[in-house]
Scaffold this motif. Structure first.
Motif, PDB file in Angstrom:
ATOM      1  N   ARG A 173      20.972  36.338   4.600  1.00  0.00           N
ATOM      2  CA  ARG A 173      21.195  35.074   5.283  1.00  0.00           C
ATOM      3  C   ARG A 173      21.199  35.190   6.806  1.00  0.00           C
ATOM      4  N   LYS A 174      21.256  36.417   7.330  1.00  0.00           N
ATOM      5  CA  LYS A 174      21.226  36.578   8.783  1.00  0.00           C
ATOM      6  C   LYS A 174      19.823  36.805   9.331  1.00  0.00           C
ATOM      7  N   LEU A 175      18.822  36.853   8.463  1.00  0.00           N
ATOM      8  CA  LEU A 175      17.450  37.098   8.905  1.00  0.00           C
ATOM      9  C   LEU A 175      16.967  35.970   9.813  1.00  0.00           C
ATOM     10  N   TYR A 176      16.507  36.337  11.010  1.00  0.00           N
ATOM     11  CA  TYR A 176      15.880  35.332  11.860  1.00  0.00           C
ATOM     12  C   TYR A 176      14.555  35.820  12.439  1.00  0.00           C
ATOM     13  N   ARG A 177      14.135  37.063  12.068  1.00  0.00           N
ATOM     14  CA  ARG A 177      12.812  37.576  12.419  1.00  0.00           C
ATOM     15  C   ARG A 177      12.161  38.058  11.132  1.00  0.00           C
ATOM     16  N   LEU A 178      11.017  37.464  10.776  1.00  0.00           N
ATOM     17  CA  LEU A 178      10.462  37.689   9.446  1.00  0.00           C
ATOM     18  C   LEU A 178       8.942  37.802   9.493  1.00  0.00           C
ATOM     19  N   GLY A 179       8.402  38.737   8.705  1.00  0.00           N
ATOM     20  CA  GLY A 179       6.957  38.868   8.550  1.00  0.00           C
ATOM     21  C   GLY A 179       6.624  39.434   7.184  1.00  0.00           C
ATOM     22  N   LEU A 180       6.332  38.567   6.222  1.00  0.00           N
ATOM     23  CA  LEU A 180       6.025  38.991   4.860  1.00  0.00           C
ATOM     24  C   LEU A 180       4.512  39.152   4.717  1.00  0.00           C
ATOM     25  N   THR A 181       4.052  40.377   4.468  1.00  0.00           N
ATOM     26  CA  THR A 181       2.615  40.622   4.347  1.00  0.00           C
ATOM     27  C   THR A 181       2.118  40.171   2.979  1.00  0.00           C
ATOM     28  N   TYR A 182       0.893  39.674   2.977  1.00  0.00           N
ATOM     29  CA  TYR A 182       0.203  39.240   1.757  1.00  0.00           C
ATOM     30  C   TYR A 182       0.906  38.075   1.062  1.00  0.00           C
ATOM     31  N   MET A 183       1.711  37.347   1.811  1.00  0.00           N
ATOM     32  CA  MET A 183       2.364  36.162   1.252  1.00  0.00           C
ATOM     33  C   MET A 183       1.357  35.022   1.164  1.00  0.00           C
ATOM     34  N   GLY A 184       1.285  34.384   0.016  1.00  0.00           N
ATOM     35  CA  GLY A 184       0.408  33.246  -0.176  1.00  0.00           C
ATOM     36  C   GLY A 184       1.194  31.956  -0.298  1.00  0.00           C
ATOM     37  N   ARG A 185       0.487  30.899  -0.598  1.00  0.00           N
ATOM     38  CA  ARG A 185       1.128  29.578  -0.691  1.00  0.00           C
ATOM     39  C   ARG A 185       2.219  29.559  -1.752  1.00  0.00           C
ATOM     40  N   ILE A 215      16.474  28.646  10.663  1.00  0.00           N
ATOM     41  CA  ILE A 215      17.097  29.574  11.615  1.00  0.00           C
ATOM     42  C   ILE A 215      16.116  30.623  12.136  1.00  0.00           C
ATOM     43  N   LEU A 216      14.886  30.617  11.630  1.00  0.00           N
ATOM     44  CA  LEU A 216      13.917  31.621  12.049  1.00  0.00           C
ATOM     45  C   LEU A 216      13.564  31.457  13.517  1.00  0.00           C
ATOM     46  N   ARG A 217      13.591  32.574  14.244  1.00  0.00           N
ATOM     47  CA  ARG A 217      13.179  32.572  15.642  1.00  0.00           C
ATOM     48  C   ARG A 217      11.876  33.336  15.857  1.00  0.00           C
ATOM     49  N   LYS A 218      11.544  34.249  14.941  1.00  0.00           N
ATOM     50  CA  LYS A 218      10.279  34.973  15.014  1.00  0.00           C
ATOM     51  C   LYS A 218       9.627  34.972  13.641  1.00  0.00           C
ATOM     52  N   LEU A 219       8.319  34.674  13.618  1.00  0.00           N
ATOM     53  CA  LEU A 219       7.572  34.628  12.365  1.00  0.00           C
ATOM     54  C   LEU A 219       6.242  35.336  12.567  1.00  0.00           C
ATOM     55  N   ASP A 220       5.985  36.345  11.757  1.00  0.00           N
ATOM     56  CA  ASP A 220       4.750  37.122  11.813  1.00  0.00           C
ATOM     57  C   ASP A 220       3.910  36.779  10.585  1.00  0.00           C
ATOM     58  N   LEU A 221       2.797  36.090  10.803  1.00  0.00           N
ATOM     59  CA  LEU A 221       1.904  35.692   9.719  1.00  0.00           C
ATOM     60  C   LEU A 221       0.540  36.356   9.840  1.00  0.00           C
TER      61      LEU A 221
END
Length: 591
Positions: free
Chosen positions: A264-276, A288-294
């Motif tokens: 629940r504290k995650l605010y920087r996230l980048g999930l590889t190979y994530m689809g719809r 709450i996300l502040r950084k997103l790596d797509l």
């Protein structure tokens, strides 16, 4: 003593005051200015400096560094030129870390943090580090490095038990087994950051990741290679303090991922190979996300729009141009706090499948009008106009770093050249320190190049591609740029003689890399830039062998001639490969 008395006589501060104040001066340029005031201030700077960044490992020697800064706690050292990331530099060009590690083991007794970037690191180097700095080393970053294996990492994970950061992102590591990670899990209880993202490590056991989370309660950042997300359910449950996660993979049926709950504290996230179908995993944290790596997500334009509109607090976004103009419009409308945006080039076949997946002036105009806090913008565009650059100059007053690449596709760009747009951008964005403009032939005239020189008052690093029309444009450019320290150019029409004269006119220049220029038969025209401490290297045109994968396999590619020139207190280096020619005017002229 005489220098100190003179300075005090004109109202200077006492040494004791300076010694108290100087520890709060962290900017390297401010420190350099302080050290030039007088001999005593030079000495105080030398004894109190805690961190040094060396932009090219051949600009000094390890011994010279230690003689001046004997109390360093942190060292960042860069090896190969940036062009090496794009397979433009021979794999064996240099950048060996061994002499630095040997001096560190001998002399730098206060060193706690090491950051090696684009360097060749051997297992023996890591073994020596583990033997000499085992108790003291808290941060080790092997950033885009090569030459070592998991055996070298095993030495580190067994001995360096106070390691708080281990960073291996994008390094080319020879993987023998996963024992290094198991030893790290057994021996370390203070780890805060572990990163082996895009390092092609496949023999990682999820049980070891979970054990690290159990033993290291201060763990806040974990970026990994491919690992099935379902296997990380236990890790996510234990890593309650985790603030950043990157990596993973999705190989099962989408409905199975409903059981995955991210910390629940995650605010920087980048999930590889994530689809719809896997996006719902992110939705509970989206607000709450502040950084997103797509960058490595399998999302189309519509998916980007759906996800971004749920992230109102986003400050950093990294993605590919599949986001499209429509995605940028959603970003501008929903993410008013955005500070950094990086849009990389996607796969050409994916762009063809998704007609919306292109970025153009339409998206940039919306972005500039909606995201007024942007400080960093790097983008590949399929179309561009002067009006869009003018809009950026009008609205993005906090922009410090601007990079634009115009893709070389079949479309005809109707608004070239971009002279007026570049002029408006640079006049409007006074804070720009880093500037990259990579266009097509005809994208910028000599007048536009002159504008860049005249209005880049604070720019310290610049990359220019396919700009200008003649030597006159380059020379007009070089009469400006008073702060420029690093200049990189590709695909330009300039002669050797013009390049040499431009270097002399750019009074702050410390580093030059050029690929593609009008080369002379002998290279002697470059002698015009010769001066003390200035090294010149030539990589002739022809077939270059460059690394293709982490296992050391190589490919052969055709490349134009290159020039690399830089200041060095170390003299000319001696570890030249056969593909590089050191240009030494004194020896050549006398032979």
């Amino acid at each position: 003593m005489e220098d100190r008395n003179v300075y005090r006589a004109i109202g200077g501060m006492p040494d004791t005051v300076l010694e108290c104040v100087i520890q709060y001066i962290h900017d390297s340029r401010d420190r350099d200015a302080v050290s030039l005031v007088c001999r005593r201030w030079y000495e105080i700077d030398a004894t109190t400096r805690k961190h040094i960044t060396i932009a090219l490992c051949y600009t000094t020697t390890p011994t010279q560094l230690w003689k001046r800064f004997r109390h360093l706690e942190s060292l960042k050292l860069k090896g190969k030129p940036r062009a090496a990331m794009f397979n433009l530099i021979p794999e064996d060009w240099g950048g060996y870390v061994t002499p630095w590690v040997e001096e560190i083991a001998r002399s730098f007794t206060c060193l706690k943090a090491l950051h090696f970037r684009r360097m060749i690191v051997r297992d023996s180097d890591l073994e020596l580090l583990s033997q000499s700095r085992a108790r003291a080393l808290q941060v080790l970053k092997l950033d885009k490095c090569s030459g070592f294996s998991t055996d070298g990492l095993l030495h580190i994970s067994r001995s360096c038990r106070n390691l708080r950061t281990l960073f291996l992102e994008e390094s080319k590591i020879i993987e023998k087994d996963g024992e290094w990670l198991h030893e790290l899990a057994l021996n370390n209880t203070v780890l805060e950051t572990l990163n082996f993202y895009i390092a092609e490590l496949t023999k990682v056991r999820f049980q070891d990741l979970e054990l690290i989370a159990r033993n290291c309660r201060s763990l806040v950042s974990m970026k990994i290679s491919d690992c099935e997300i379902l296997d990380l359910v236990g890790f996510f449950h234990v890593a309650a303090a985790l603030e950043e996660f990157g990596g993973g993979s999705f190989n099962e049926q989408p409905e199975r991922y409903s059981a995955v709950s991210l910390p629940r504290k995650l605010y920087r996230l980048g999930l590889t190979y994530m689809g719809r179908n896997e996006m719902p995993i992110v939705f509970p944290l989206a607000s709450i996300l502040r950084k997103l790596d797509l960058l490595f997500a399998f999302l189309d334009t519509e998916d980007h729009c759906l996800l971004i509109q749920r992230c109102p607090n986003l400050e950093v976004l990294e993605t590919r141009n599949v986001i499209g103009d429509r995605g940028l419009e959603v970003l501008a409308r929903c993410c008013k706090r955005l500070r950094r945006l990086r849009i990389e080039r996607g796969a050409d076949e994916q762009e063809m499948e998704d007609e919306e997946g292109v970025v153009s002036q339409r998206g940039l105009i919306s972005l500039a009008q909606g995201c007024l806090e942007l400080e960093y913008l790097a983008v590949y565009v399929s179309d561009i106009t002067n009006a869009s650059l003018e809009c950026i100059g009008s609205y993005l007053k906090n922009l410090c770093d601007f990079r634009l690449v115009l893709l070389d596709r079949e479309e005809t760009i109707t608004d070239l050249p971009l002279d007026n747009g570049v002029l408006a951008l640079l006049r409007g964005c006074h804070k720009i320190r880093r500037f990259a403009l990579y266009l097509r032939p005809g994208g910028l005239t000599d007048l536009g190049l002159c504008y860049i020189g005249r209005y880049s008052l604070n720019v310290r690093w610049m990359l220019l591609g396919y700009v200008g029309e003649s030597d006159a444009g380059l020379l007009a450019f070089s009469r400006g740029c008073p702060s420029l320290q690093k200049l990189e150019m590709r695909g330009c029409c300039f002669s050797e003689h013009a390049l040499a004269i431009a270097v002399l006119q750019l009074t702050s220049l410390r580093y030059l890399w050029v690929q593609g220029y009008r080369a002379s038969a002998t290279g002697h025209d470059l002698f015009a830039m010769a001066r003390p401490f200035w090294n010149i290297e030539i990589i002739p045109s022809g077939r270059l062998r460059v690394a293709a994968d982490p296992l050391g396999e190589t490919v052969v590619a055709e490349h134009p001639a290159q020039i690399l020139a830089y200041y060095s207190l170390a003299g000319q280096r001696t570890d030249f490969p056969d593909t590089v020619i050191p240009l030494d005017p004194s020896s050549l002229l006398t032979s």
